[in-house]
Design a protein around this motif. Structure first.
Motif, mmCIF file in Angstrom:
data_model
loop_
_atom_site.group_PDB
_atom_site.id
_atom_site.type_symbol
_atom_site.label_atom_id
_atom_site.label_comp_id
_atom_site.label_asym_id
_atom_site.label_seq_id
_atom_site.Cartn_x
_atom_site.Cartn_y
_atom_site.Cartn_z
ATOM 1 N N TYR A 40 6.364 -27.900 4.762
ATOM 2 C CA TYR A 40 6.977 -27.426 3.292
ATOM 3 C C TYR A 40 8.262 -27.069 2.926
ATOM 4 O O TYR A 40 9.122 -25.999 3.713
ATOM 5 N N ILE A 41 9.680 -27.569 2.697
ATOM 6 C CA ILE A 41 10.874 -28.148 2.496
ATOM 7 C C ILE A 41 11.586 -27.936 1.054
ATOM 8 O O ILE A 41 11.160 -28.478 0.512
ATOM 9 N N VAL A 42 12.627 -26.811 1.856
ATOM 10 C CA VAL A 42 13.412 -26.708 0.341
ATOM 11 C C VAL A 42 14.762 -27.213 0.614
ATOM 12 O O VAL A 42 15.391 -26.736 1.101
ATOM 13 N N SER A 43 15.539 -28.035 -0.381
ATOM 14 C CA SER A 43 16.468 -28.243 0.030
ATOM 15 C C SER A 43 17.492 -27.865 -1.970
ATOM 16 O O SER A 43 16.726 -28.068 -2.918
ATOM 17 N N VAL A 44 18.889 -28.399 -1.713
ATOM 18 C CA VAL A 44 19.092 -28.078 -2.793
ATOM 19 C C VAL A 44 20.779 -29.921 -2.752
ATOM 20 O O VAL A 44 21.097 -29.697 -1.495
ATOM 21 N N PRO A 45 21.071 -30.196 -3.788
ATOM 22 C CA PRO A 45 21.667 -31.055 -3.315
ATOM 23 C C PRO A 45 23.008 -31.586 -3.679
ATOM 24 O O PRO A 45 23.205 -30.082 -5.116
ATOM 25 N N GLU A 46 24.604 -31.645 -3.082
ATOM 26 C CA GLU A 46 25.004 -31.201 -3.244
ATOM 27 C C GLU A 46 25.989 -31.626 -4.613
ATOM 28 O O GLU A 46 26.890 -31.075 -5.364
ATOM 29 N N THR A 47 25.300 -32.680 -5.105
ATOM 30 C CA THR A 47 25.711 -32.676 -6.201
ATOM 31 C C THR A 47 25.044 -32.512 -7.830
ATOM 32 O O THR A 47 25.761 -32.885 -8.982
ATOM 33 N N ASP A 48 24.369 -31.283 -7.742
ATOM 34 C CA ASP A 48 23.625 -30.634 -9.115
ATOM 35 C C ASP A 48 23.619 -29.300 -8.739
ATOM 36 O O ASP A 48 22.952 -28.817 -7.857
ATOM 37 N N PRO A 49 24.237 -28.661 -9.664
ATOM 38 C CA PRO A 49 24.231 -26.993 -8.675
ATOM 39 C C PRO A 49 23.225 -26.403 -9.910
ATOM 40 O O PRO A 49 23.043 -24.770 -9.323
ATOM 41 N N ASN A 50 22.754 -27.175 -10.875
ATOM 42 C CA ASN A 50 20.876 -26.462 -10.700
ATOM 43 C C ASN A 50 19.963 -26.712 -10.592
ATOM 44 O O ASN A 50 18.562 -26.119 -10.497
ATOM 45 N N ALA A 51 19.373 -27.930 -9.470
ATOM 46 C CA ALA A 51 18.883 -28.434 -8.688
ATOM 47 C C ALA A 51 18.487 -27.755 -7.829
ATOM 48 O O ALA A 51 19.173 -27.469 -6.561
ATOM 49 N N VAL A 52 16.128 -27.883 -7.231
ATOM 50 C CA VAL A 52 16.256 -26.922 -6.028
ATOM 51 C C VAL A 52 15.079 -28.077 -5.997
ATOM 52 O O VAL A 52 14.226 -28.241 -6.653
ATOM 53 N N TRP A 53 14.856 -28.598 -4.810
ATOM 54 C CA TRP A 53 13.801 -29.674 -4.415
ATOM 55 C C TRP A 53 12.939 -29.068 -3.686
ATOM 56 O O TRP A 53 12.901 -28.205 -2.568
ATOM 57 N N VAL A 54 11.608 -29.179 -3.759
ATOM 58 C CA VAL A 54 10.699 -28.899 -2.708
ATOM 59 C C VAL A 54 9.961 -30.133 -2.198
ATOM 60 O O VAL A 54 8.987 -30.463 -3.172
ATOM 61 N N THR A 55 9.807 -30.408 -1.266
ATOM 62 C CA THR A 55 8.647 -31.656 -0.537
ATOM 63 C C THR A 55 7.604 -30.315 0.523
ATOM 64 O O THR A 55 7.554 -29.938 1.411
ATOM 65 N N GLU A 56 6.161 -31.250 -0.137
ATOM 66 C CA GLU A 56 5.858 -30.142 0.159
ATOM 67 C C GLU A 56 4.583 -31.677 0.626
ATOM 68 O O GLU A 56 4.119 -32.723 0.387
ATOM 69 N N VAL A 57 3.274 -31.348 2.102
ATOM 70 C CA VAL A 57 2.708 -31.964 2.544
ATOM 71 C C VAL A 57 1.854 -30.970 3.055
ATOM 72 O O VAL A 57 1.598 -30.370 3.884
ATOM 73 N N TRP A 58 0.751 -31.732 2.530
ATOM 74 C CA TRP A 58 -0.812 -30.518 3.262
ATOM 75 C C TRP A 58 -2.228 -31.180 3.329
ATOM 76 O O TRP A 58 -1.979 -32.179 3.678
ATOM 77 N N SER A 59 -2.999 -30.666 4.076
ATOM 78 C CA SER A 59 -3.919 -31.603 4.592
ATOM 79 C C SER A 59 -4.805 -31.980 3.770
ATOM 80 O O SER A 59 -5.389 -33.651 3.393
ATOM 81 N N SER A 60 -4.942 -31.575 2.356
ATOM 82 C CA SER A 60 -5.582 -32.276 1.176
ATOM 83 C C SER A 60 -5.435 -31.711 0.042
ATOM 84 O O SER A 60 -4.359 -30.636 0.128
#
Length: 102
Positions: A40-60
């Motif tokens: 579960y990773i939370v990231s923000v791009p330097e090119t978009d001041p309003n964006a927050v990205w979340v990347t998730e991997v679950w067992s199912s």
């Protein structure tokens, strides 16, 4: 049972990105004890001041759905909702790679 992944891009209301990111980081901290949440990773791009990205991997996908019924998750969603202008989400089938438990 195959793994479940999701890539979500949250568009925060202007000036609210950091507040939203902090709520999502708190959610990530709460998932540390959930074995079925592998990433579960939370990231923000330097090119978009309003964006927050979340990347998730679950067992199912079932484990992901179950996480949405946790009280901590429900509370985080309620705190985050007023800060969000939009969400783009893509469900994924993780195949492997560094950081993925086989």
């Amino acid at each position: 049972m195959s793994k479940y992944g999701m890539q979500a891009i949250f568009t925060a209301k202007t000036g609210q990105r950091d507040v939203l990111a902090n709520i999502l980081l708190e959610a990530a901290a709460g998932l540390q004890s959930i074995k079925d949440c592998e990433l579960y990773i939370v990231s923000v791009p330097e090119t978009d001041p309003n964006a927050v990205w979340v990347t998730e991997v679950w067992s199912s996908s079932e484990a992901h759905k179950a996480s949405l019924s946790l009280e901590e998750t429900k509370a985080a969603i309620q705190r985050a909702k007023p800060l969000i202008d939009g969400i783009e989400a893509v469900e994924l089938k993780p195949l492997g790679g560094k950081g993925i438990i086989s």
